[in-house]
Design a protein around this motif. Structure first.
Motif, short mmCIF file in Angstrom:
data_model
loop_
_atom_site.label_atom_id
_atom_site.label_comp_id
_atom_site.label_asym_id
_atom_site.label_seq_id
_atom_site.Cartn_x
_atom_site.Cartn_y
_atom_site.Cartn_z
N LEU A 120 0.83 -1.21 0.00
CA LEU A 120 0.00 0.00 0.00
C LEU A 120 0.86 1.26 0.00
N LEU A 121 1.93 1.25 0.81
CA LEU A 121 2.82 2.40 0.85
C LEU A 121 3.51 2.63 -0.49
N ILE A 122 3.90 1.55 -1.15
CA ILE A 122 4.53 1.66 -2.47
C ILE A 122 3.55 2.29 -3.47
N ILE A 123 2.30 1.84 -3.43
CA ILE A 123 1.28 2.36 -4.34
C ILE A 123 1.06 3.86 -4.10
N VAL A 124 0.88 4.24 -2.84
CA VAL A 124 0.65 5.65 -2.50
C VAL A 124 1.85 6.50 -2.92
N VAL A 166 4.23 -1.17 -10.05
CA VAL A 166 4.84 0.15 -10.27
C VAL A 166 4.37 0.75 -11.59
N VAL A 167 4.34 -0.06 -12.65
CA VAL A 167 3.92 0.45 -13.96
C VAL A 167 2.45 0.87 -13.93
N LEU A 168 1.60 0.05 -13.32
CA LEU A 168 0.18 0.40 -13.21
C LEU A 168 0.00 1.70 -12.42
N THR A 169 0.74 1.83 -11.33
CA THR A 169 0.61 3.02 -10.50
C THR A 169 1.06 4.27 -11.24
#
Length: 427
Positions: A316-320, A360-363
């Motif tokens: 979650l932290l990576i996505i944010v 990462v690419v999607l985000t």
């Protein structure tokens, strides 16, 4: 000194300095303050950052996309997409999403999709009674699929950073890309019923087959690229070169929509767009040297493993984090800067590099349609004659669909590995 460099970075961004120069200036200032490292290391690292065979795929895939757009091949895809989904509610908007999914399998660059299909479909949607918000929102949002469905330039960059398999990343992006497209098409269906957007007459089967064969040479590019890479016949860079040559041949000799006098402008546009991405990548490589000197990767790993005990919370932290980064930075420099920092922590949580790469690419794909940097949003709003603020409001529902798929991918990794595992078993 770290606080000063962060302040300089933010200040330069706020006053409107291009991101590539912001990164380069920060790297130069930071390295000049370290007695043990000569300033000459900055241009050396910039050159070393571009000294990669894999990176040749970036301008080559952009060239393939520009050749197809200039050769009006994207219009053949639009005709086919409209014939397939035109009878559905909001058929023209549905075709917009479907053609983005098809074009994604050729170009690897979302901006090329926005420019190519947007110039045709946005005016067409306006003529057929769609409001500007819908026309711009659908175009900008669906274009982001271009970096999810393979080939994908950001996936190639990630593979080089994380030493991951390009083929596995490409295959892992297929199902998430399809899910995003289907989610958008379902949403379009419901808003089209509500707003009374028109449908098109069903195309007779004979005409549908004819349109398919007209578009087939263009669609064959997808098979050549993905099939060649996954079977090991050629690398990602070689596939990009083959795609460019193939696009040139079918545009000039099959469709006859491209002339020799068009090539100088196509090459110039390709070099201009490639230079933006690759110069940012070069300066990011220099900044990466500074970050490695301060051991940020090790410090990040220690922080996450000591303070974030749960894998789901780390994801979650990576996505944010990458959602925030993607709003003001292109995917390529963002990955060059930050993937080496989070990768050790991801490995500590036993997260597969391919899984992390798709996340990462999607985000970062969301950032393509969010201000202030979102290139797809800026291009679509300019074509549609709509302010960026109204364009962003229109694109929000579609971005929520991408976020839902992103969360599914993050917490149900099987979505990513279904197709790669099938090919691994077949091999």
């Amino acid at each position: 000194m770290g606080y000063i460099l962060v302040a300089v970075f933010i200040f330069l961004l706020v006053i409107g300095v291009p991101i590539a120069f912001v990164i380069g200036i920060t790297a130069l200032l930071g390295i000049m303050t370290i007695p043990d490292i000569p300033g000459l290391i900055v241009p050396m690292k910039m050159l070393n950052g571009l000294d990669s065979f894999v990176l040749l795929a970036v301008p080559l895939f952009i060239l393939a996309a520009n050749l197809m757009n200039s050769g009006k091949i994207s219009e053949k895809m639009i005709d086919l997409a409209l014939a397939v989904v035109g009878p559905l509610k909001g058929g023209l908007a549905q075709a917009n999403v479907l053609v983005s999914m098809m074009f994604a399998g050729v170009s690897g660059a979302a901006q090329a999709d926005t420019a190519g299909t947007g110039k045709v479909l946005i005016p067409s949607m306006l003529r057929n009674g769609y409001d500007r918000e819908t026309a711009v929102g659908v175009t900008a949002a669906s274009s982001t699929i271009g970096v999810v469905i393979p080939p994908s330039i950001p996936m190639i960059i990630f593979a080089g950073i994380a030493n991951a398999s390009v083929g596995a990343l490409f295959l892992g992006g297929i199902i998430p890309g399809i899910l995003i497209g289907l989610g958008m098409m379902i949403f379009i269906y419901f808003i089209s019923v509500k707003k009374g957007y028109p449908t098109f007459k069903r195309v007779p089967f004979k005409d549908l087959v004819k349109k398919f064969f007209v578009a087939f040479p263009a669609l064959l590019t997808i098979v050549i690229i993905i099939g060649g890479i996954t079977t090991g016949v050629f690398t990602a860079t070689e596939s990009a070169a083959i795609a460019s040559i193939y696009a040139l041949l079918i545009s000039m000799f099959y469709y006859r929509t491209l002339r020799l006098k068009d090539l100088p402008k196509i090459i110039f546009d390709t070099l201009s767009l490639s230079a933006l991405s690759l110069f940012a990548l070069a300066t990011a490589s220099a900044l990466g040297e500074l970050l490695s000197y301060y051991r940020l990767g090790t410090l990040a790993q220690e922080f996450f493993t000591e303070n974030i005990g749960a894998k789901w919370l780390f994801l979650l932290l990576i996505i944010v984090f990458f959602l925030l980064v993607g709003t003001f930075m292109d995917a390529i420099p963002a990955m060059i800067l930050f993937v080496p920092i989070v990768l050790p922590a991801a490995e500590a949580f036993s997260i597969d590099p391919v899984h992390l790469g798709i996340i990462v690419v999607l985000t970062l794909a969301v950032g393509l349609a969010t201000p202030p940097y979102g290139l797809c949003l800026l291009i679509a709003s300019k074509i549609g004659g709509l302010t960026v603020e109204r364009s962003f409001a229109a694109v929000i529902p579609y971005l929520l669909i991408i976020l839902v798929v992103l969360l599914l991918v993050a917490f149900v990794p099987a979505i990513v590995f279904i197709i790669p595992d099938m090919f691994a078993e077949g091999g």
